[in-house]
Write a protein that holds these residues in place. Structure first.
Motif, PDB file in Angstrom:
ATOM      1  N   ASP A 191      51.639 -14.115 -51.418  1.00 45.69           N
ATOM      2  CA  ASP A 191      52.391 -15.069 -50.603  1.00 45.69           C
ATOM      3  C   ASP A 191      53.179 -14.302 -49.548  1.00 45.69           C
ATOM      4  O   ASP A 191      54.104 -13.549 -49.877  1.00 45.69           O
ATOM      5  N   ASN A 192      52.802 -14.495 -48.295  1.00 42.98           N
ATOM      6  CA  ASN A 192      53.514 -13.857 -47.182  1.00 42.98           C
ATOM      7  C   ASN A 192      54.588 -14.827 -46.664  1.00 42.98           C
ATOM      8  O   ASN A 192      54.284 -15.850 -46.037  1.00 42.98           O
ATOM      9  N   GLY A 193      55.861 -14.523 -46.975  1.00 36.74           N
ATOM     10  CA  GLY A 193      56.944 -15.378 -46.500  1.00 36.74           C
ATOM     11  C   GLY A 193      57.033 -15.403 -44.979  1.00 36.74           C
ATOM     12  O   GLY A 193      56.873 -14.371 -44.309  1.00 36.74           O
ATOM     13  N   ILE A 194      57.299 -16.587 -44.408  1.00 35.54           N
ATOM     14  CA  ILE A 194      57.292 -16.783 -42.955  1.00 35.54           C
ATOM     15  C   ILE A 194      58.700 -17.150 -42.474  1.00 35.54           C
ATOM     16  O   ILE A 194      59.334 -18.075 -43.008  1.00 35.54           O
ATOM     17  N   LEU A 195      59.161 -16.429 -41.473  1.00 38.66           N
ATOM     18  CA  LEU A 195      60.436 -16.738 -40.846  1.00 38.66           C
ATOM     19  C   LEU A 195      60.289 -17.970 -39.970  1.00 38.66           C
ATOM     20  O   LEU A 195      59.188 -18.310 -39.518  1.00 38.66           O
ATOM     21  N   THR A 196      61.413 -18.609 -39.703  1.00 36.98           N
ATOM     22  CA  THR A 196      61.380 -19.789 -38.822  1.00 36.98           C
ATOM     23  C   THR A 196      60.790 -19.427 -37.476  1.00 36.98           C
ATOM     24  O   THR A 196      60.001 -20.189 -36.887  1.00 36.98           O
ATOM     25  N   SER A 197      61.144 -18.251 -36.969  1.00 40.71           N
ATOM     26  CA  SER A 197      60.642 -17.818 -35.663  1.00 40.71           C
ATOM     27  C   SER A 197      59.142 -17.532 -35.667  1.00 40.71           C
ATOM     28  O   SER A 197      58.515 -17.422 -34.615  1.00 40.71           O
ATOM     29  N   GLU A 198      58.549 -17.390 -36.866  1.00 42.77           N
ATOM     30  CA  GLU A 198      57.116 -17.070 -36.964  1.00 42.77           C
ATOM     31  C   GLU A 198      56.262 -18.307 -37.217  1.00 42.77           C
ATOM     32  O   GLU A 198      55.034 -18.227 -37.214  1.00 42.77           O
ATOM     33  N   GLN A 199      56.905 -19.446 -37.436  1.00 40.61           N
ATOM     34  CA  GLN A 199      56.146 -20.658 -37.753  1.00 40.61           C
ATOM     35  C   GLN A 199      55.197 -21.018 -36.614  1.00 40.61           C
ATOM     36  O   GLN A 199      55.582 -20.995 -35.444  1.00 40.61           O
ATOM     37  N   GLY A 200      53.954 -21.312 -37.007  1.00 41.64           N
ATOM     38  CA  GLY A 200      52.951 -21.709 -36.025  1.00 41.64           C
ATOM     39  C   GLY A 200      52.229 -20.558 -35.364  1.00 41.64           C
ATOM     40  O   GLY A 200      51.234 -20.768 -34.667  1.00 41.64           O
ATOM     41  N   ASN A 201      52.716 -19.325 -35.552  1.00 38.44           N
ATOM     42  CA  ASN A 201      52.044 -18.170 -34.945  1.00 38.44           C
ATOM     43  C   ASN A 201      50.789 -17.801 -35.737  1.00 38.44           C
ATOM     44  O   ASN A 201      50.743 -17.940 -36.959  1.00 38.44           O
ATOM     45  N   ASP A 202      49.794 -17.292 -35.023  1.00 35.67           N
ATOM     46  CA  ASP A 202      48.571 -16.819 -35.673  1.00 35.67           C
ATOM     47  C   ASP A 202      48.798 -15.415 -36.228  1.00 35.67           C
ATOM     48  O   ASP A 202      49.272 -14.516 -35.524  1.00 35.67           O
ATOM     49  N   PHE A 203      48.418 -15.246 -37.488  1.00 38.72           N
ATOM     50  CA  PHE A 203      48.432 -13.926 -38.103  1.00 38.72           C
ATOM     51  C   PHE A 203      47.039 -13.648 -38.665  1.00 38.72           C
ATOM     52  O   PHE A 203      46.318 -14.565 -39.068  1.00 38.72           O
ATOM     53  N   TYR A 204      46.712 -12.376 -38.699  1.00 36.34           N
ATOM     54  CA  TYR A 204      45.380 -11.965 -39.153  1.00 36.34           C
ATOM     55  C   TYR A 204      45.548 -10.981 -40.309  1.00 36.34           C
ATOM     56  O   TYR A 204      46.223  -9.952 -40.169  1.00 36.34           O
ATOM     57  N   TYR A 205      44.917 -11.308 -41.444  1.00 35.73           N
ATOM     58  CA  TYR A 205      45.135 -10.564 -42.677  1.00 35.73           C
ATOM     59  C   TYR A 205      43.880  -9.776 -43.067  1.00 35.73           C
ATOM     60  O   TYR A 205      42.742 -10.249 -42.933  1.00 35.73           O
ATOM     61  N   ILE A 206      44.137  -8.585 -43.572  1.00 37.74           N
ATOM     62  CA  ILE A 206      43.082  -7.686 -44.053  1.00 37.74           C
ATOM     63  C   ILE A 206      43.515  -7.177 -45.426  1.00 37.74           C
ATOM     64  O   ILE A 206      44.691  -6.881 -45.643  1.00 37.74           O
ATOM     65  N   VAL A 207      42.566  -7.058 -46.343  1.00 40.60           N
ATOM     66  CA  VAL A 207      42.862  -6.559 -47.682  1.00 40.60           C
ATOM     67  C   VAL A 207      41.929  -5.393 -48.000  1.00 40.60           C
ATOM     68  O   VAL A 207      40.729  -5.439 -47.695  1.00 40.60           O
ATOM     69  N   GLN A 208      42.474  -4.351 -48.591  1.00 40.68           N
ATOM     70  CA  GLN A 208      41.691  -3.229 -49.101  1.00 40.68           C
ATOM     71  C   GLN A 208      41.945  -3.092 -50.598  1.00 40.68           C
ATOM     72  O   GLN A 208      43.037  -3.402 -51.082  1.00 40.68           O
ATOM     73  N   ALA A 209      40.948  -2.623 -51.322  1.00 40.41           N
ATOM     74  CA  ALA A 209      41.079  -2.381 -52.760  1.00 40.41           C
ATOM     75  C   ALA A 209      41.225  -0.886 -53.008  1.00 40.41           C
ATOM     76  O   ALA A 209      40.653  -0.064 -52.285  1.00 40.41           O
ATOM     77  N   VAL A 210      41.965  -0.533 -54.037  1.00 43.35           N
ATOM     78  CA  VAL A 210      42.120   0.855 -54.464  1.00 43.35           C
ATOM     79  C   VAL A 210      41.370   1.026 -55.779  1.00 43.35           C
ATOM     80  O   VAL A 210      41.594   0.275 -56.733  1.00 43.35           O
ATOM     81  N   ASN A 211      40.468   2.003 -55.830  1.00 44.85           N
ATOM     82  CA  ASN A 211      39.606   2.167 -56.990  1.00 44.85           C
ATOM     83  C   ASN A 211      40.357   2.753 -58.176  1.00 44.85           C
ATOM     84  O   ASN A 211      41.096   3.734 -58.045  1.00 44.85           O
ATOM     85  N   SER A 212      40.128   2.172 -59.349  1.00 50.70           N
ATOM     86  CA  SER A 212      40.835   2.605 -60.551  1.00 50.70           C
ATOM     87  C   SER A 212      40.305   3.925 -61.094  1.00 50.70           C
ATOM     88  O   SER A 212      40.994   4.619 -61.844  1.00 50.70           O
ATOM     89  N   LYS A 213      39.067   4.301 -60.726  1.00 51.46           N
ATOM     90  CA  LYS A 213      38.467   5.525 -61.251  1.00 51.46           C
ATOM     91  C   LYS A 213      38.621   6.702 -60.301  1.00 51.46           C
ATOM     92  O   LYS A 213      38.934   7.810 -60.724  1.00 51.46           O
ATOM     93  N   SER A 214      38.363   6.464 -59.022  1.00 50.54           N
ATOM     94  CA  SER A 214      38.377   7.557 -58.052  1.00 50.54           C
ATOM     95  C   SER A 214      39.649   7.610 -57.225  1.00 50.54           C
ATOM     96  O   SER A 214      39.931   8.625 -56.579  1.00 50.54           O
ATOM     97  N   GLY A 215      40.411   6.509 -57.209  1.00 45.13           N
ATOM     98  CA  GLY A 215      41.591   6.440 -56.347  1.00 45.13           C
ATOM     99  C   GLY A 215      41.249   6.194 -54.900  1.00 45.13           C
ATOM    100  O   GLY A 215      42.144   6.107 -54.045  1.00 45.13           O
TER     101      GLY A 215
END
Length: 692
Positions: A191-215
């Protein structure tokens, strides 16, 4: 085949030959979901191995064995000389978001080898489980106008992830993304909390995974658009309605219901994602229309999903955006949905050849089962793989198979037909040729050109394999497979398909007494085949030098059994007969020794009758001796003289050995030469010292 009493080549005279074949590598480990770009293979070292040969088979999800974890039949060499017990197989130089390789399985086989000592390579050690790559989080999505206080980002779990890193950017391409959170591997949302000043703005999200075996950190996920609700925004439109679901070939027609806003004129932005890529593609950002035809790089075989956003501007010029419309599923009726596709060719096409013709089969083109039941299919044939396809038949609706009788073709394609429409043509397929016939492998054959086909360092000449084309149809080429056992362990020894029905196997590890097994795979012009020939064995002829060395093993074995010949002077006079270790055709062979004479000279007769002391590892006779190796002592004081006689050899290596040029000095061979004449070769005289 023989009745074995007590001798085979595996127990022959020199210690060097106690090892003939290496053991298979044990405990192979293949990385599974550890690295984004590579797969690591390790195995236990094998005694006496100098190097290892590594083969790989790549399995895609449409392979029949994919779901059952059954490895493919065909492997290709990726490194023939690995010096060590670890190998890094780089699959992706630059791992990306949606590489298809993330879904592949990688199978490996490892052979132990020692070409220096000419040991036979081991049987293949095969991985029990395939290697896989570490994929980035899939199907990342973010809320679009559902809350004014937060934007929830969600994704699918990545196998072997210990944690996830969430990034946010204000740029559509993700540039300048900054890390905003790290969550544990058992959580697939943030959950990305949004400030009042950020309401309605477009944001673009990217996710990366960290490997449990190799790091290792995975490649980046798809970029997910998200924005929060803002006061005054229009309501979300209803679901987009697809009007031409599989009933068009050049685009997908869409419509949606209009919405109103107290702020003024409403405009619409249309978005699309697909079964291939969860990332949203914006098709139009500003239109007052409520219909659209999507012709933006629409591909066959892919489902597309559409969402629309309504927006207006307030008095300050701020854009007020609604939530995206919901996605409405297709239920199988004629009701519209938000899922669309263009009429597509079928997939999974294959051709089987039989005595009656060719049977083309396929998996139905994409669509709901009620839609698939309405499809007919056109079958096209050609004798060239890239052009000249003509329609040769049509199935009834719902058909997924067509048999071509009479005039058949080398290549086929299939297209889907609905009403008056036809899809594009499928990829090209071809029937696997029938098996090659009359396979033959040479056995101790003189190939005639020792420069072109030289013997290896073990004194063994190449084997020539010949065959006939399939009795039915034709093949575009052939691959040759070789093994040291008749039923398993076959390795492809041709890099490219052969067009001639003959191949000379210059085998650097071939050894005397060893059979090598061959089978032929006929392939079509697409280098595809599945019908192997029968298996035949062959072995190379021996050089003259190696021939006398191998022959002498039987001579030495026979002489060890005699007692009189090892005594000196008159004590050696007399006669005795000893018997062979191996029966030949149920008869036991013999060597008869007889020595006579006195102070004026001596005569020694050594007569061999069907004498055989060794078989090869398959139980076949090695050298069977018939003839004489006699000695005349002309000077009793010096024990000088000469030898005489001819030995005829049968078994694996037929030929003759001539003794008339051997000199006796001091009671033993001390000069001259043996005449060596393997069948099919001219006689050569080999100095007696080769055996001393």
């Amino acid at each position: 085949m023989s009745n074995i009493a007590n001798g085979s080549l595996s127990g022959l005279l020199s210690e060097k030959e106690e090892i003939t074949k290496l053991e298979s590598p044990a405990q192979i480990f293949v990385s599974q979901g550890m690295y984004s770009d590579r797969i690591q293979i390790t195995w236990q070292p094998v005694d006496n191995a100098v190097s290892y040969s590594l083969e790989r088979a790549v399995q895609t999800p449409d392979d029949p064995g994919y779901s059952t974890n059954t490895p493919p039949d065909t492997f290709d060499i990726i490194n023939a000389s690995v010096y060590g017990t670890t190998y890094i197989d780089t699959i992706l130089e630059n791992p990306g978001t949606n590489n298809t390789e993330y879904r592949y399985k990688y199978w490996y086989r490892v052979y132990a080898e020692n070409n220096r000592e000419k040991y036979d390579p081991s049987d293949p050690a095969t991985t029990v489980t395939p290697g896989t790559l570490f994929a980035p989080p899939q199907n990342v999505i973010a809320d679009k106008g559902t809350s004014s206080e937060k934007i929830t980002v969600k994704w699918e779990y990545s196998a072997n992830a210990s944690s996830y890193i969430v990034y946010r950017s204000t740029n559509e391409n993700g540039a300048g993304a900054q890390e905003i959170a790290r969550v544990t591997g058992n959580q697939n949302w943030y959950d990305n909390g949004i400030l009042t000043s950020e309401q309605g703005n477009d944001f673009y999200y990217i996710v990366q995974a960290v490997n449990s075996k190799s790091g290792q950190t995975s490649a980046s996920s798809n970029i997910a658009l998200g924005y929060s609700a803002v006061e005054g925004a229009p309501p979300a439109p209803g679901a987009v309605q697809v009007k031409t679901r599989g009933t068009a070939v050049d685009g997908i027609s869409l419509s949606w219901n209009a919405v109103s806003s107290a702020e003024g004129e409403v405009k619409y932005a249309l978005f699309r994602y697909s079964s291939e890529d969860a990332a949203l593609t914006q098709l139009t950002g500003e239109t007052s229309e409520t219909s659209w035809t999507d012709k933006n790089n629409v591909k066959t075989g892919i489902y597309y999903y559409y969402q629309v956003q309504a927006w207006t501007t307030d008095v300050t010029g701020q854009k007020l955006k609604s939530p995206l419309s919901p996605v409405q599923a297709f239920t199988g009726s004629n009701a519209s949905s938000s899922e669309g596709f263009i009429l597509s060719p079928p997939t999974g096409i294959s051709v089987d050849a039989s005595d009656s013709g060719h049977t083309v089969s396929w998996t139905a083109a994409i669509g709901h089962e009620t839609e698939q039941a309405q499809y007919a299919y056109g079958i096209l044939g050609s004798n060239t793989k890239d052009s000249g396809f003509v329609q040769i038949g049509t199935t009834g609706t719902g058909g997924t198979e067509y048999t071509v009788t009479g005039t058949t073709y080398k290549f086929y394609r299939v297209k889907t037909q609905y009403a008056s429409l036809s899809s594009t043509e499928s990829g090209t397929v071809a029937p696997a040729p029938f098996a090659a016939e009359n396979v033959s492998a040479s056995r101790a054959l003189n190939l005639g050109d020792a420069v072109l086909y030289p013997a290896n360092s073990s004194g063994v000449y190449p084997v020539k394999i010949t065959w006939k084309p399939p009795a039915q149809g034709e093949a575009a080429g052939y691959h040759v497979y070789r093994s040291t056992t008749p039923d398993s362990g076959f390795r492809k020894i041709t890099e490219t398909p052969l067009t001639e029905c003959a191949y000379v196997d210059i085998n650097e590890t071939a050894k005397a007494g060893k059979y090598y097994y061959y089978r032929i795979l006929a392939v079509n012009e697409l280098d595809q085949g599945k019908n192997y020939s029968t298996t035949e064995y062959g072995y190379g002829a021996l050089t003259h030098e190696q021939y006398i060395l191998e022959y002498n093993k039987t001579i030495l074995s026979s002489q060890k059994k005699l007692t009189l010949m090892h005594k000196g002077g008159l004590d050696a006079v007399g006669s005795e007969t000893k018997y062979a270790d191996i029966q030949v055709n149920s008869q036991t062979g013999s060597v008869a020794y007889s020595a006579s004479g006195g102070l004026s000279g001596a005569s020694v007769t050594m007569k061999y009758t069907n004498y055989c002391d060794f078989t090869n590892e398959y139980g076949d006779y090695y050298f069977i001796l018939n003839g004489n190796s006699d000695t005349e002592i002309t000077n009793v004081a010096s024990q000088n003289g000469y030898m005489k006689g001819t030995m005829t050899c049968t078994g694996m290596y037929p030929g003759k050995i001539y003794y008339e040029k051997i000199e006796i000095k001091g009671g033993s061979a001390g000069g001259g030469s043996y005449g060596v004449e393997p069948d099919g070769f001219n006689r050569q005289d080999i100095g007696y010292s080769i055996l001393n």
